[in-house]
Scaffold this motif. Structure first.
Motif, PDB file in Angstrom:
ATOM      1  N   GLY A  92      -9.551   1.358   7.962  1.00 33.62           N
ATOM      2  CA  GLY A  92     -10.271  -0.208   7.797  1.00 33.62           C
ATOM      3  C   GLY A  92     -10.552  -0.638   8.784  1.00 33.62           C
ATOM      4  O   GLY A  92     -10.549  -0.251   9.846  1.00 33.62           O
ATOM      5  N   ASP A 122      -7.162  -3.906   4.436  1.00 32.43           N
ATOM      6  CA  ASP A 122      -8.095  -4.574   3.325  1.00 32.43           C
ATOM      7  C   ASP A 122      -8.972  -5.170   3.859  1.00 32.43           C
ATOM      8  O   ASP A 122      -9.817  -5.385   2.258  1.00 32.43           O
ATOM      9  N   GLN A 176       1.111  -1.059  -0.096  1.00 31.75           N
ATOM     10  CA  GLN A 176       0.373   0.402  -0.273  1.00 31.75           C
ATOM     11  C   GLN A 176       0.802   1.451  -0.463  1.00 31.75           C
ATOM     12  O   GLN A 176       0.962   1.701  -1.012  1.00 31.75           O
ATOM     13  N   ARG A 231      -8.936  -8.685   3.888  1.00 32.01           N
ATOM     14  CA  ARG A 231      -9.195  -9.459   2.577  1.00 32.01           C
ATOM     15  C   ARG A 231     -10.443 -10.831   3.879  1.00 32.01           C
ATOM     16  O   ARG A 231     -10.293 -11.451   3.104  1.00 32.01           O
TER      17      ARG A 231
END
Ligand code: GLU
Length: 503
Positions: free
Chosen positions: A191, A139, A129, A141
């Motif tokens: 996030g 992110d 990133q 995931r």
């Protein structure tokens, strides 16, 4: 906002230290404003120990917090030592089941999820990133992954952490008691964040919400280094479907020289409350001084008792801008408090420092083994009360006057005066005290000085300066007649002889 605050009822605030260090001036500032807030609104002050970061806890960290808060005169209505069964326990490490219950609730509702990403994987994610010019963030995931994926990770022996899922482009805002309106967007909060670590411990941002909620905390006052945590906590409140308390973020304390936040590396500034105590700052003075770090009442007056501060305290007058640590103001404040002490009280406080022996000076005074330490200390306090700004200076004087015969005195200072006159003053003084000694008469040093003046015909500066130098080492000493009471007559004679021979 102020009206809303004034009409507040059932105020419950908390000071929530992590026992990862000793009570620092920044901690004391948070504790103090919570205390003033609680007492001003006739509310309840809670002490909660946030000890979940087990690796960072230091031995005696909690005791140091408690002892030093007591010393400052900050007390609480509920805490580990005063549990209210409705809210206990007050150590976060003893509240694991409570956190777990809410974690399970969020998992069941799909508002939180298990993340099996390894540390290496997360580091790599953040590096990529950064390379792409993005701010590092999780992110997502593992968000929405299948049960099969989870089982596969489990089979590999991976332990999940649990993350709260943040809705996209959602605003977390609050009207801060101190800073005014503050808003963050969920897209800029790094996030989905961890609420339970893979070792099963809740993170600060989760535990604090559960505790503040279960403990009915109405107002959270804490350092403004926590501002970025607040939107995360609001996200937890929203996910749990509960209302958040009021927040107020107190300005941090800054070093006026570097104009940066006071850091433990700023060695020239005392930062731990125990250090102030051991240097002989009075707890009332420190309390008063800290109350002005980030707050001020209307008007110019700066010296207020604890009760006056409780009465005057108004959270709407908390400052938005940095509070600069002003050493000279601290010393001035302390000197003001010292001046007001009753002499016996001042003596007791110095003797307490001596007996605690927490500084080199205190140990030196102990080592003097004075027969009448109390009387000596009282006399030194009497002489210097209006001059000192720390009680440690009284200990310095005790050491100096006790060791006077071994201290270095610069007799060249005497060369400023007429030599014959000076010698005659010193000799005459010696004769006078010898007569008193031989006759066993009580020593009245004012009378001695008068007699010396009549005997030698020397007056004013020419009389006093040589005596000051001979008996104190400096030309302008306060109350020489009082200082002389610190010496045995033999010491007085020895000092005069030394001055006469060495000048
Ligand atoms: N344990 C946290 C600290 O010491 C408390 C922060 C808060 O008051 O929420 O910084």
């Amino acid at each position: 906002m102020s009206d809303n605050l004034k009409s507040r009822r059932n105020v419950r605030v908390r000071y929530a230290p992590s026992p990862t260090g000793f009570l620092h001036i920044g901690n004391a500032q948070s504790a103090l404003f919570n205390y003033l807030f609680a007492r001003h609104y006739n509310g309840t002050m809670v002490l909660r120990i946030e000890d979940t970061d087990v690796k960072r806890n230091v031995p005696h960290g909690e005791d140091s917090q408690i002892d030093n808060l007591h010393w400052l005169g900050i007390d609480w209505d509920e805490g580990p030592d005063k549990p209210n069964p409705k809210y206990a326990p007050y150590h976060q490490t003893e509240r694991q089941d409570l956190y777990h219950k809410y974690i399970m609730q969020l998992l069941d509702q799909g508002l939180a999820y298990k993340d099996y990403a390894t540390e290496d994987e997360l580091t790599e994610m953040r590096e990529t990133q950064r390379e792409n010019g993005d701010a590092p963030h999780y992110d997502g995931r593992w968000y929405g992954r299948s049960e099969a994926d989870q089982l596969e990770a489990e089979a590999k022996g991976l332990k999940p952490s649990i993350r709260l899922h943040l809705p996209e482009n959602h605003v977390y805002a609050w009207d801060d008691i101190i800073k005014g309106h503050v808003a963050f967007n969920s897209d800029n909060m790094g996030g989905d964040f961890i609420i339970e670590k893979s070792n099963g411990m809740p993170t600060y941002n989760f535990a604090v919400v559960v505790d503040d909620y279960l403990m009915d905390i109405t107002d959270v006052l804490r350092g403004d280094d926590h501002i970025a945590n607040t939107p995360k906590q609001i996200a937890v409140y929203e996910a749990l479907g509960i209302e958040h308390p009021n927040f107020g973020h107190i300005t941090l304390i800054y070093n006026p020289k570097t104009r940066k936040k006071l850091s433990k590396r700023d060695k020239e500034t005392l930062q731990f409350i125990s250090q102030y105590k051991n240097q002989g700052y009075l707890s009332e003075a420190i309390f008063n001084f800290i109350a002005f770090l980030g707050w001020s009442p209307v008007g110019e007056k700066e010296i207020f008792s604890r009760d006056e501060l409780i009465k005057l305290y108004d959270p709407t007058r908390m400052s938005k801008s940095p509070a600069y640590f002003d050493q000279s103001k601290l010393d001035w404040t302390n000197a003001e408090y010292i001046k007001k002490l009753d002499l016996d009280d001042m003596t007791d406080r110095v003797l307490e420092l001596v007996s605690e022996g927490q500084s080199d000076l205190a140990k030196q005074v102990q080592g003097l083994q004075l027969l009448d330490l109390r009387g000596f200390t009282w006399q030194v306090c009497k002489i210097y009360q209006s001059e000192v700004h720390q009680l440690s200076q009284i200990m310095e004087k005790i050491v100096w006057y006790t060791n006077i015969l071994n201290e270095h005195i610069d007799y060249n200072q005497l060369n400023r005066f007429d030599r014959d006159e000076t010698v005659s003053v010193l000799r005459s003084f010696r004769n006078q005290v010898q007569v008193l000694q031989n006759e066993g008469v009580a020593r009245d040093f004012n009378q001695v000085i008068q007699a010396v003046s009549i005997d030698t015909g020397v007056k004013g500066r020419n009389l006093y300066f040589p005596l000051n130098v001979a008996f104190t080492g400096v030309q302008s000493a306060p109350q020489i007649d009082e200082i002389l009471h610190l010496y045995a007559t033999n010491t007085i004679i020895a000092l005069l002889n030394k001055a006469i021979t060495e000048m």
